[in-house]
Design a protein around this motif. Sequence first.
Motif, mmCIF file in Angstrom:
data_model
loop_
_atom_site.group_PDB
_atom_site.id
_atom_site.type_symbol
_atom_site.label_atom_id
_atom_site.label_comp_id
_atom_site.label_asym_id
_atom_site.label_seq_id
_atom_site.Cartn_x
_atom_site.Cartn_y
_atom_site.Cartn_z
ATOM 1 N N GLU A 219 -6.969 17.515 53.207
ATOM 2 C CA GLU A 219 -7.358 16.511 54.224
ATOM 3 C C GLU A 219 -6.329 15.395 54.348
ATOM 4 N N ARG A 220 -5.057 15.784 54.311
ATOM 5 C CA ARG A 220 -4.011 14.746 54.343
ATOM 6 C C ARG A 220 -4.013 13.948 55.641
ATOM 7 N N HIS A 221 -4.363 14.581 56.758
ATOM 8 C CA HIS A 221 -4.336 13.846 58.029
ATOM 9 C C HIS A 221 -5.476 12.832 58.096
ATOM 10 N N THR A 222 -6.624 13.221 57.547
ATOM 11 C CA THR A 222 -7.746 12.284 57.487
ATOM 12 C C THR A 222 -7.355 11.080 56.639
ATOM 13 N N ARG A 223 -6.736 11.374 55.521
ATOM 14 C CA ARG A 223 -6.356 10.278 54.616
ATOM 15 C C ARG A 223 -5.262 9.407 55.218
ATOM 16 N N LEU A 224 -4.374 10.041 55.978
ATOM 17 C CA LEU A 224 -3.346 9.239 56.666
ATOM 18 C C LEU A 224 -4.031 8.239 57.592
ATOM 19 N N PHE A 225 -4.979 8.737 58.393
ATOM 20 C CA PHE A 225 -5.653 7.831 59.325
ATOM 21 C C PHE A 225 -6.378 6.712 58.566
ATOM 22 N N SER A 226 -7.056 7.080 57.478
ATOM 23 C CA SER A 226 -7.756 6.045 56.693
ATOM 24 C C SER A 226 -6.781 4.989 56.195
ATOM 25 N N GLU A 227 -5.612 5.420 55.785
ATOM 26 C CA GLU A 227 -4.640 4.434 55.284
ATOM 27 C C GLU A 227 -4.108 3.549 56.415
ATOM 28 N N VAL A 228 -3.974 4.125 57.602
ATOM 29 C CA VAL A 228 -3.516 3.309 58.735
ATOM 30 C C VAL A 228 -4.597 2.274 59.085
ATOM 31 N N VAL A 229 -5.863 2.691 59.039
ATOM 32 C CA VAL A 229 -6.962 1.746 59.295
ATOM 33 C C VAL A 229 -6.886 0.610 58.271
ATOM 34 N N ASP A 230 -6.700 0.977 57.021
ATOM 35 C CA ASP A 230 -6.664 -0.015 55.952
ATOM 36 C C ASP A 230 -5.490 -0.981 56.118
ATOM 37 N N ARG A 231 -4.313 -0.440 56.367
ATOM 38 C CA ARG A 231 -3.133 -1.303 56.519
ATOM 39 C C ARG A 231 -3.278 -2.225 57.726
ATOM 40 N N THR A 232 -3.844 -1.670 58.808
ATOM 41 C CA THR A 232 -3.986 -2.484 60.016
ATOM 42 C C THR A 232 -4.985 -3.616 59.780
ATOM 43 N N GLU A 321 -15.109 3.074 60.726
ATOM 44 C CA GLU A 321 -16.166 2.178 60.234
ATOM 45 C C GLU A 321 -15.733 1.362 59.024
ATOM 46 N N THR A 322 -14.656 1.739 58.395
ATOM 47 C CA THR A 322 -14.187 0.940 57.249
ATOM 48 C C THR A 322 -13.386 -0.277 57.708
ATOM 49 N N PHE A 323 -13.016 -0.289 59.007
ATOM 50 C CA PHE A 323 -12.173 -1.403 59.464
ATOM 51 C C PHE A 323 -12.865 -2.752 59.277
ATOM 52 N N ALA A 324 -14.094 -2.868 59.796
ATOM 53 C CA ALA A 324 -14.766 -4.180 59.780
ATOM 54 C C ALA A 324 -14.947 -4.718 58.360
ATOM 55 N N PRO A 325 -15.499 -3.902 57.424
ATOM 56 C CA PRO A 325 -15.644 -4.449 56.065
ATOM 57 C C PRO A 325 -14.302 -4.765 55.391
ATOM 58 N N THR A 326 -13.283 -3.919 55.622
ATOM 59 C CA THR A 326 -11.987 -4.205 54.996
ATOM 60 C C THR A 326 -11.414 -5.492 55.564
ATOM 61 N N TYR A 327 -11.454 -5.589 56.897
ATOM 62 C CA TYR A 327 -10.917 -6.798 57.532
ATOM 63 C C TYR A 327 -11.644 -8.033 57.002
ATOM 64 N N SER A 328 -12.959 -7.956 56.997
ATOM 65 C CA SER A 328 -13.756 -9.109 56.624
ATOM 66 C C SER A 328 -13.488 -9.520 55.173
ATOM 67 N N ALA A 329 -13.427 -8.545 54.292
ATOM 68 C CA ALA A 329 -13.164 -8.857 52.879
ATOM 69 C C ALA A 329 -11.766 -9.457 52.715
#
Length: 488
Positions: A219-232, A321-329
């Motif tokens: 699932e490398r592409h899924t994880r890539l997207f998750s990391e882009v969400v996190d970095r952004t 859906e992880t964007f909002a909690p990551t951003y907020s934290a």
Amino acid sequence: MASLEQLTFQNPYASLPPEFSVRVRPAPLAEARVVSVSPEALRLLDLDEAEAQRPEFRDVMNGARLLPGMEPVATVYAGHQFGVYVPRLGDGRALLLGEVRNAAGERWEVQLKGSGPTPFSRMGDGRAVLRSTIREYLCSEAMHALGIPTTRALCILGSPEAVYREEVETGALLVRMAPSHVRFGTFEYFAHTEQTGHVALLADHVIARHFPHLEGAPERHTRLFSEVVDRTARLIAQWQAVGFAHGVMNTDNMSILGLTLDYGPYGFLDDFEPGFICNHSDHTGRYAFDQQPRIALWNLACLAQALLSLVPEAALRAALETFAPTYSAQWQARMRQKLGLRETREEDRGLLETLLARMAESRTDYTRFFRALGHFDASPQADNASLRAMFAAPEGFDAWAALYRTRLAAEGSVDAERRERMARVNPKYVLRNYLAQTAIARAQQGDFSEVDRLRAVLSRPYEDQPGAEAYAEPPPHWGRCLEVSCSS
Ligand code: AMP
Ligand code: MG
């Protein structure tokens, strides 16, 4: 330190299939001259300032001479501009020369911005004007010094060549560097043209070079997207904490590495105004300061759409859906640091929101207030007069100060230690528009000393610099109403 000729260039992006980029010969600027150089960025290429004085350096950075391994290409991308999909944008005035591996093992892409027309120039002339080049140069290096992920700026070349915008200006060229210049819009281009094989190829190219821990992973592409969400999310939290408005958060200006990319009509807040619109062409406030987190998520949703051929929709939605909690934290953690708090407590969110509301009512200067708050005297009899004076309604500040004092006491905060901590996170110097404008006006008269001085001051934003106090002043009246548009 190396000499220019010792740098070994490669251009792996140019080796991707022909649909990714077009080879273009740079069109050097007439009578170009290196007018300012970032010593810190030079060091990323293992070069020193003496090297930048050589005519050969000018010729290479002007695109007049190619070093072995350089293969200048304009890359293709698309993007949502102000919410509207534009199917083909691409580098209309930028050329990727290739990348250098430095002594530390880092790879830096080197790109010329303003080096003449490409097949993606549409109606444009492929040039950049001195004004916008100085703005990008100063801000890239200032953001880096603030600790915010960004593309870097190596140097500016000036030229007497006329370039036509609203009026006649002179052409200039910025040498930009980043580990990668791939944008959300690069993925969108291949997805919307139904070249799904190329979407995968691009994702794997990005993974191999920038997310090597994902290579070969399930699932490398899924994880890539998750990391882009996190970095952004982390990037935007840093923008909001420092008071930076990008101004044109189109998806073609969003970096896949979570870097600040494409400095146009950006602005740092002077007065705290949540709805601050720095881009004079943004009539609806789509890219207003307080909209940036929402827009970042919207842009990530566009990227998700472009990855539908690689990643199941449910996984993309879960990552979004992880964007909002990551951003907020992240935002709360940074704001807590700005207040000098070490512990995390329930009431902190309220404390912050009350403060920001009072600051917005009073239009308190954002940077100056947080820097000054380091000097808050938490003893019960202190009136903190200089902080109080930054509020139109000082009673509002007093009420907040009482809460703050209690909160500091609750974690046993020691004023002197807190002041030191706060000075490391609340910059004294940021690139206010009026400071950039002053440097630009002098440069347009042929005097680049102010560009250099400002760059040097902004390279140490958290230090009190004796003699540089003027650079920490709020804008004079003329500097409050500067209009910055997309024209560049
Ligand atoms: P920007 O607003 O700088 O992010 O640019 C948006 C798009 O317009 C990109 O595809 C640029 O390459 C292109 N562009 C902007 N200015 C010019 C110009 N003077 N000549 C050619 N293309 C340009
Ligand atoms: Mg752009």
